[in-house]
Design a protein around this motif. Sequence first.
Motif, mmCIF file in Angstrom:
data_model
loop_
_atom_site.group_PDB
_atom_site.id
_atom_site.type_symbol
_atom_site.label_atom_id
_atom_site.label_comp_id
_atom_site.label_asym_id
_atom_site.label_seq_id
_atom_site.Cartn_x
_atom_site.Cartn_y
_atom_site.Cartn_z
ATOM 1 N N ASP A 177 0.848 -1.399 0.082
ATOM 2 C CA ASP A 177 -0.091 -0.004 -0.178
ATOM 3 C C ASP A 177 0.785 1.293 -0.026
ATOM 4 O OD1 ASP A 177 1.043 -0.083 2.495
ATOM 5 O OD2 ASP A 177 -0.941 -0.158 3.611
ATOM 6 N N LEU A 178 2.055 1.162 -0.014
ATOM 7 C CA LEU A 178 3.165 2.401 -0.283
ATOM 8 C C LEU A 178 2.998 3.037 -1.669
ATOM 9 C CD1 LEU A 178 6.464 0.707 0.995
ATOM 10 C CD2 LEU A 178 4.960 2.396 2.162
ATOM 11 N N SER A 179 2.654 4.276 -1.399
ATOM 12 C CA SER A 179 2.598 5.159 -2.736
ATOM 13 C C SER A 179 3.819 5.105 -3.795
ATOM 14 C CB SER A 179 2.307 6.457 -2.524
ATOM 15 O OG SER A 179 3.527 7.327 -1.979
ATOM 16 N N ARG A 180 3.526 5.331 -4.734
ATOM 17 C CA ARG A 180 4.519 5.311 -6.040
ATOM 18 C C ARG A 180 5.848 6.186 -5.472
ATOM 19 N NH1 ARG A 180 3.580 9.441 -10.816
ATOM 20 N NH2 ARG A 180 3.898 10.677 -9.044
ATOM 21 N N ASP A 181 5.255 7.554 -4.970
ATOM 22 C CA ASP A 181 6.325 8.377 -4.797
ATOM 23 C C ASP A 181 7.178 8.063 -3.516
ATOM 24 O OD1 ASP A 181 5.656 10.018 -6.997
ATOM 25 O OD2 ASP A 181 4.763 11.596 -5.562
ATOM 26 N N THR A 182 6.413 7.416 -2.416
ATOM 27 C CA THR A 182 7.303 6.890 -1.400
ATOM 28 C C THR A 182 8.112 5.810 -1.965
ATOM 29 O OG1 THR A 182 5.360 7.231 -0.003
ATOM 30 C CG2 THR A 182 6.852 5.528 0.856
ATOM 31 N N VAL A 183 7.714 4.733 -2.509
ATOM 32 C CA VAL A 183 8.876 3.935 -3.128
ATOM 33 C C VAL A 183 9.829 4.285 -3.988
ATOM 34 C CG1 VAL A 183 8.953 1.870 -4.582
ATOM 35 C CG2 VAL A 183 6.906 1.932 -3.366
ATOM 36 N N ALA A 184 9.728 5.208 -4.651
ATOM 37 C CA ALA A 184 10.585 5.912 -5.461
ATOM 38 C C ALA A 184 11.577 6.825 -4.747
ATOM 39 C CB ALA A 184 10.050 7.008 -6.334
ATOM 40 N N ALA A 185 10.870 7.312 -3.530
ATOM 41 C CA ALA A 185 11.865 7.999 -2.690
ATOM 42 C C ALA A 185 12.795 7.244 -1.757
ATOM 43 C CB ALA A 185 11.005 8.797 -1.603
ATOM 44 N N HIS A 186 12.289 6.002 -1.656
ATOM 45 C CA HIS A 186 13.411 4.998 -0.733
ATOM 46 C C HIS A 186 14.332 4.506 -1.736
ATOM 47 C CE1 HIS A 186 11.705 4.890 3.225
ATOM 48 N NE2 HIS A 186 10.510 5.031 2.771
ATOM 49 N N MET A 187 13.993 4.198 -3.112
ATOM 50 C CA MET A 187 15.011 3.638 -3.888
ATOM 51 C C MET A 187 16.303 4.688 -4.286
ATOM 52 S SD MET A 187 12.988 1.733 -6.889
ATOM 53 C CE MET A 187 12.044 2.887 -7.414
ATOM 54 N N VAL A 188 15.837 6.043 -4.324
ATOM 55 C CA VAL A 188 16.604 7.098 -4.510
ATOM 56 C C VAL A 188 17.510 7.272 -3.298
ATOM 57 C CG1 VAL A 188 16.878 9.461 -4.864
ATOM 58 C CG2 VAL A 188 15.285 8.151 -6.122
ATOM 59 N N ASN A 189 17.106 6.978 -1.946
ATOM 60 C CA ASN A 189 17.572 7.143 -0.725
ATOM 61 C C ASN A 189 18.806 6.129 -0.790
ATOM 62 O OD1 ASN A 189 17.946 7.986 1.765
ATOM 63 N ND2 ASN A 189 16.577 6.592 2.741
ATOM 64 N N LEU A 190 18.540 5.045 -1.076
ATOM 65 C CA LEU A 190 19.715 3.970 -1.003
ATOM 66 C C LEU A 190 20.544 4.528 -2.107
ATOM 67 C CD1 LEU A 190 20.917 1.358 -0.094
ATOM 68 C CD2 LEU A 190 19.309 0.190 -1.559
ATOM 69 N N ALA A 191 20.017 4.583 -3.355
ATOM 70 C CA ALA A 191 21.129 4.763 -4.579
ATOM 71 C C ALA A 191 22.148 5.830 -4.512
ATOM 72 C CB ALA A 191 20.295 4.791 -5.902
ATOM 73 N N TRP A 192 21.178 7.157 -3.902
ATOM 74 C CA TRP A 192 22.235 8.269 -3.558
ATOM 75 C C TRP A 192 22.790 8.339 -2.507
ATOM 76 C CZ3 TRP A 192 22.936 11.691 -7.190
ATOM 77 C CH2 TRP A 192 23.245 12.964 -7.041
ATOM 78 N N ARG A 193 22.484 7.806 -1.386
ATOM 79 C CA ARG A 193 23.273 8.113 -0.247
ATOM 80 C C ARG A 193 23.804 6.742 0.466
ATOM 81 N NH1 ARG A 193 21.255 12.625 2.203
ATOM 82 N NH2 ARG A 193 22.206 12.384 4.242
ATOM 83 N N GLY A 194 23.637 5.832 0.155
ATOM 84 C CA GLY A 194 24.140 4.422 0.401
ATOM 85 C C GLY A 194 23.909 4.152 2.019
ATOM 86 N N LEU A 195 24.009 2.942 2.292
ATOM 87 C CA LEU A 195 23.570 2.291 3.275
ATOM 88 C C LEU A 195 23.614 3.269 4.609
ATOM 89 C CD1 LEU A 195 23.922 -1.661 2.964
ATOM 90 C CD2 LEU A 195 21.718 -0.292 3.120
#
Length: 207
Positions: A177-195
């Motif tokens: 039930d996560l929104s599109r933008d929420t999922v996208a934000a989490h993907m970018v969070n990992l790709a951009w900032r690293g663990l």
Amino acid sequence: MATKKRTRLSAADRREQLISVAQVMFAEHGVQPTTVEDIAAAAGVTKPLIYEHFGGKEGLYAVIVDRAMRQLLEQLINPLTSGGSPRELLERTAVALLTYIESNPAAFRVLLRDSPTWHGSGSAASIMSEVAKHVEEVVVETFVRNDLDTKVVPIYAQMLIGMIGFTGEWWIESGSDLSRDTVAAHMVNLAWRGLDGLEPEPTLKTL
């Protein structure tokens, strides 16, 4: 009492109906188990009509895959080629792919399934590889700007697209039930900032 006449579809409308019906059946049941008889029954037509329009199940599948791949590429190419910072490109690409998945779940599911033995291309892997080639052109600019070895650019392009593609698959198949933008934000969070640098509540910063 007058009998209601059945509306006869034009050839073009009938073709679109068959594509729509078959796409849903391929997505839900797989290509191999779905027969021409199944598609004809679901569409309310006879088998010969499917052969007349597509030459059989193989031709119908090819049309569906070709259309799905073309639409997905069209959805992604503009975000990848319209300029902007690396962060903007990453966010736009993630949102574009998830938008496609949200709008065309059956088509995306067909692409996710393994291609039948009689069809040489059209898998999710092939479409993502095509997109990754365009991502390389963007990533290489960042590598050059930061004086990094450009020989490894394909690795990063594949990782980025793979992450977005597989996450999109999980999103559509899990019923999240996560929104599109929420999922996208989490993907970018990992790709951009690293663990090590993950934000607890990431948001899209440039869109």
